[in-house]
Design a protein around this motif. Structure first.
Motif, PDB file in Angstrom:
ATOM      1  N   GLU A 544       0.845  -1.208   0.000  1.00  0.00           N
ATOM      2  CA  GLU A 544       0.000   0.000   0.000  1.00  0.00           C
ATOM      3  C   GLU A 544       0.875   1.251   0.000  1.00  0.00           C
ATOM      4  O   GLU A 544       0.569   2.240  -0.693  1.00  0.00           O
ATOM      5  N   CYS A 545       1.964   1.224   0.760  1.00  0.00           N
ATOM      6  CA  CYS A 545       2.884   2.367   0.789  1.00  0.00           C
ATOM      7  C   CYS A 545       3.541   2.569  -0.576  1.00  0.00           C
ATOM      8  O   CYS A 545       3.729   3.702  -1.030  1.00  0.00           O
ATOM      9  N   GLU A 546       3.877   1.460  -1.226  1.00  0.00           N
ATOM     10  CA  GLU A 546       4.486   1.567  -2.571  1.00  0.00           C
ATOM     11  C   GLU A 546       3.472   2.144  -3.558  1.00  0.00           C
ATOM     12  O   GLU A 546       3.821   2.932  -4.434  1.00  0.00           O
ATOM     13  N   ARG A 547       2.194   1.749  -3.395  1.00  0.00           N
ATOM     14  CA  ARG A 547       1.139   2.274  -4.265  1.00  0.00           C
ATOM     15  C   ARG A 547       0.983   3.781  -4.067  1.00  0.00           C
ATOM     16  O   ARG A 547       0.787   4.535  -5.021  1.00  0.00           O
ATOM     17  N   VAL A 548       1.108   4.233  -2.828  1.00  0.00           N
ATOM     18  CA  VAL A 548       1.049   5.676  -2.529  1.00  0.00           C
ATOM     19  C   VAL A 548       2.178   6.400  -3.263  1.00  0.00           C
ATOM     20  O   VAL A 548       1.991   7.494  -3.813  1.00  0.00           O
ATOM     21  N   GLY A 549       3.357   5.761  -3.266  1.00  0.00           N
ATOM     22  CA  GLY A 549       4.497   6.358  -3.982  1.00  0.00           C
ATOM     23  C   GLY A 549       4.184   6.559  -5.457  1.00  0.00           C
ATOM     24  O   GLY A 549       4.585   7.575  -6.054  1.00  0.00           O
ATOM     25  N   ASP A 550       3.436   5.630  -6.064  1.00  0.00           N
ATOM     26  CA  ASP A 550       3.041   5.778  -7.478  1.00  0.00           C
ATOM     27  C   ASP A 550       2.116   6.974  -7.667  1.00  0.00           C
ATOM     28  O   ASP A 550       2.264   7.745  -8.618  1.00  0.00           O
ATOM     29  N   PHE A 551       1.143   7.129  -6.772  1.00  0.00           N
ATOM     30  CA  PHE A 551       0.227   8.272  -6.879  1.00  0.00           C
ATOM     31  C   PHE A 551       1.000   9.591  -6.754  1.00  0.00           C
ATOM     32  O   PHE A 551       0.717  10.561  -7.447  1.00  0.00           O
ATOM     33  N   ILE A 552       1.983   9.593  -5.837  1.00  0.00           N
ATOM     34  CA  ILE A 552       2.754  10.813  -5.575  1.00  0.00           C
ATOM     35  C   ILE A 552       3.565  11.210  -6.808  1.00  0.00           C
ATOM     36  O   ILE A 552       3.563  12.381  -7.212  1.00  0.00           O
ATOM     37  N   ILE A 553       4.244  10.254  -7.430  1.00  0.00           N
ATOM     38  CA  ILE A 553       5.053  10.596  -8.607  1.00  0.00           C
ATOM     39  C   ILE A 553       4.169  11.012  -9.775  1.00  0.00           C
ATOM     40  O   ILE A 553       4.547  11.861 -10.592  1.00  0.00           O
ATOM     41  N   ASN A 554       2.944  10.455  -9.849  1.00  0.00           N
ATOM     42  CA  ASN A 554       2.017  10.846 -10.922  1.00  0.00           C
ATOM     43  C   ASN A 554       1.660  12.325 -10.843  1.00  0.00           C
ATOM     44  O   ASN A 554       1.452  12.981 -11.866  1.00  0.00           O
ATOM     45  N   VAL A 555       1.571  12.864  -9.617  1.00  0.00           N
ATOM     46  CA  VAL A 555       1.274  14.291  -9.440  1.00  0.00           C
ATOM     47  C   VAL A 555       2.389  15.140 -10.034  1.00  0.00           C
ATOM     48  O   VAL A 555       2.142  16.082 -10.805  1.00  0.00           O
TER      49      VAL A 555
END
Length: 563
Positions: A544-555
């Motif tokens: 889940e934390c890694e998935r958050v990292g994906d959302f963050i880089i997408n921004v």
């Protein structure tokens, strides 16, 4: 036995009136509810529109309680600020006076109860349709009919005191103590409204009592003032389960009405004199002398009180906000203000200026998401403390709901901007913002998912050892670095070409650490050093934390595409 029957008949008539009022109000809200909520969230740009909005909505749905509860829920959700809420509440107080005029004009001067049964027939015909909208209209018509049928029964079931001199003497005794009697009837009006949970029912009873000659004009007016205090209890009940901002909005309603009653009581005789002059000026008779215009005079008291009180206190809205904030300070960790900070009401003068507002709101949105992850970290560290974890889980759930609402409000605002003429640069910014708020909302979902994973772990009586918690904390440290990089990029990226290497490095660190933990976990399973079920929850949190990292880089990548 006849006395008991008479009392039960009176209570039944009151119950029918209240049920009719509730049914009509709920039907009206179902017919126009979504539109009213849109109006309520949009028409709050200035004091005038706030008051007008509250007045119109309450006049339409015939319930100040419904309006104030709606306002409290909007404040709780962060879609209205406290200042905006106070203005709408002032308008709701004016709107509720429509009910007393409706009762005075139709319930007493015209025998509308004769039409009640045919109206119920029409309402029932509407209820037979499959269309939900027509069913709601039928519910509204039946409620309207039952309201006036109940009022008719109420008038007929009130005993005639002219045949009972002892009862007249008893009531007369309560009205012969000068200003103290006025205070007693203010208290009576307050208590009746609190008990009945309906200011409209109290006003109806006051009108019935006055029309039957039970109480003089001065005491009926005092009951109306008390009703304005009692009606605030509904908003306070609704706010009791809300956040600190909702409680303050409800308290502001109480402060507004109580202050109004105090200054009217201080000028009671001049105020009633003004009411009598207005009634006489409109062609009626003096309510102090004749009972012919008593109903209109009481309705005028209700209307004039709320109009004058609003006209006076609207200039002191900031002071009311400061006062309720001072009274309800709240705990430091409870001071969570969730609202649109920069998008306030309507559009700016140009589409480009409106975009500027939206940009600031997107940055604010990212800061709210950051707060959610502070609670996620606390949940990881305090998952074994049942009471504390439950409290943190509710906060994570609340933040997830807030991110949903804020995404919707910003998206709605952006769609309004889209209808205006935008430059190519403005169009690019708008498209980037749509993508960014979607990613931020996904981060809100993931923050709540962390809580849900921990909740499932606790349900299966699994506990993480110190080493596991330490590794999760390090992963969350990396997520925090990534969020800080994202916020820094958001503050710069709408206006300048930016280098997002900080965000790329943060995402790389998250991915690398995730891979290391995954390999280590597989080795532990093979050597049977780890419980399988505990390991599932552990790796779910890491993923889940890694998935958050994906959302963050997408921004950050959306900002690069913009430039």
């Amino acid at each position: 036995m006849s006395t008991v029957f008479q009392i039960l008949t009176l209570l039944g008539a009151l119950g029918m009136f209240l049920y009719g009022m509730t049914l009509m109000s709920e039907g009206l809200q179902k017919v126009a509810g979504s539109r009213l909520r849109s109006i309520l969230s949009a028409m709050t740009a200035n004091s005038f529109t706030r008051i007008l909005t509250g007045t119109l909505i309450t006049a339409i749905i015939q319930s100040s309680s419904a309006t104030t509860v709606m306002i409290v829920s909007f404040v709780n959700a962060g879609l209205l600020s406290l200042t905006q809420a106070v203005g709408v509440i002032m308008g709701a107080n004016i709107g509720t006076t429509v009910t007393s005029w409706l009762i005075s004009l139709l319930g007493f001067t015209a025998d509308i109860s004769t039409l009640s049964i045919p109206l119920i027939g029409i309402g029932f015909a509407f209820m037979m349709f499959k269309s939900q909208k027509r069913k709601n209209i039928g519910e509204m018509i039946i409620g309207f009919a039952m309201l006036f049928l109940g009022l008719s029964f109420l008038k007929d079931s009130v005993p005639d005191l002219s045949t009972n001199p002892e009862a007249i003497a008893f009531i007369q005794r309560w009205t012969d103590w000068g200003f103290f009697s006025v205070l007693i009837f203010v208290l009576v009006g307050t208590v009746m409204t609190i008990v009945l949970q309906s200011s409209s029912a109290t006003v109806a009873l006051t009108l019935v009592m006055a029309s039957q000659g039970w109480i003089p004009f001065e005491m009926a007016a005092a009951m109306v003032l008390g009703e304005n205090i009692g009606t605030t209890i509904t908003a306070n009940i609704a706010a009791s389960v809300g956040n600190i901002s909702a409680k303050r909005a409800a308290l502001a309603h109480t402060v507004f009405n109580v202050f109004g009653v105090i200054w009217v009581l201080a000028l009671y005789k001049p105020f009633l004199w003004l009411v009598s002059k207005i009634v006489v000026g409109l062609g009626g008779e003096d309510p102090f002398v004749s009972s012919a215009s008593l109903l209109y005079a009481i309705s005028t008291v209700h209307t004039l009180f709320n109009l004058l009180n609003t006209c006076i206190l609207v200039w002191f809205t900031p002071q009311i906000v400061k006062f309720v904030t001072w009274v309800l300070k709240g705990h430091k960790d409870e001071e969570e203000v969730f609202r649109l900070r920069y998008i306030q009401g309507g559009m700016m003068s140009t589409a480009e200026l409106s975009l500027e507002q939206a940009e600031q709101e997107v940055v604010h949105f990212s800061e709210i998401v950051k707060k959610q992850y502070r609670y996620a970290r606390q949940a990881v560290n305090e998952a074994d403390d049942e009471n504390r974890f439950d409290e943190l889980f509710k906060k994570l759930e609340h933040y997830e709901q807030i991110t949903d609402r804020i995404e919707f409000e910003i998206a709605k605002y952006l769609s309004n901007i889209q209808e205006s003429d935008l430059s190519q640069e403005g169009t690019n910014k708008l498209q980037a913002m749509y993508k960014i708020i979607s990613e931020l909302e996904s981060m809100g979902d993931s923050g709540f998912n962390v809580g849900r994973i921990l909740q499932r772990k606790n349900l299966h009586s699994q506990k993480f050892d110190e080493a596991t918690v330490r590794k999760l904390n390090h992963m969350l440290d990396l997520v925090d670095v990534a969020i800080d990089s994202m916020i820094a990029n958001l503050k710069e990226g709408f206006h300048h070409v930016i280098n997002i290497s900080n965000a790329q490095d943060a995402e790389h660190d998250i991915n690398e650490y995730r891979d290391n933990l995954k390999e280590e976990h597989l080795r532990n399973i093979e050597s049977e050093e780890s419980s399988y079920l505990r390991g599932v929850y552990y790796m779910d949190l890491v993923s889940e934390c890694e998935r958050v990292g994906d959302f963050i880089i997408n921004v950050s990548e959306a900002l690069v595409e913009l430039n």
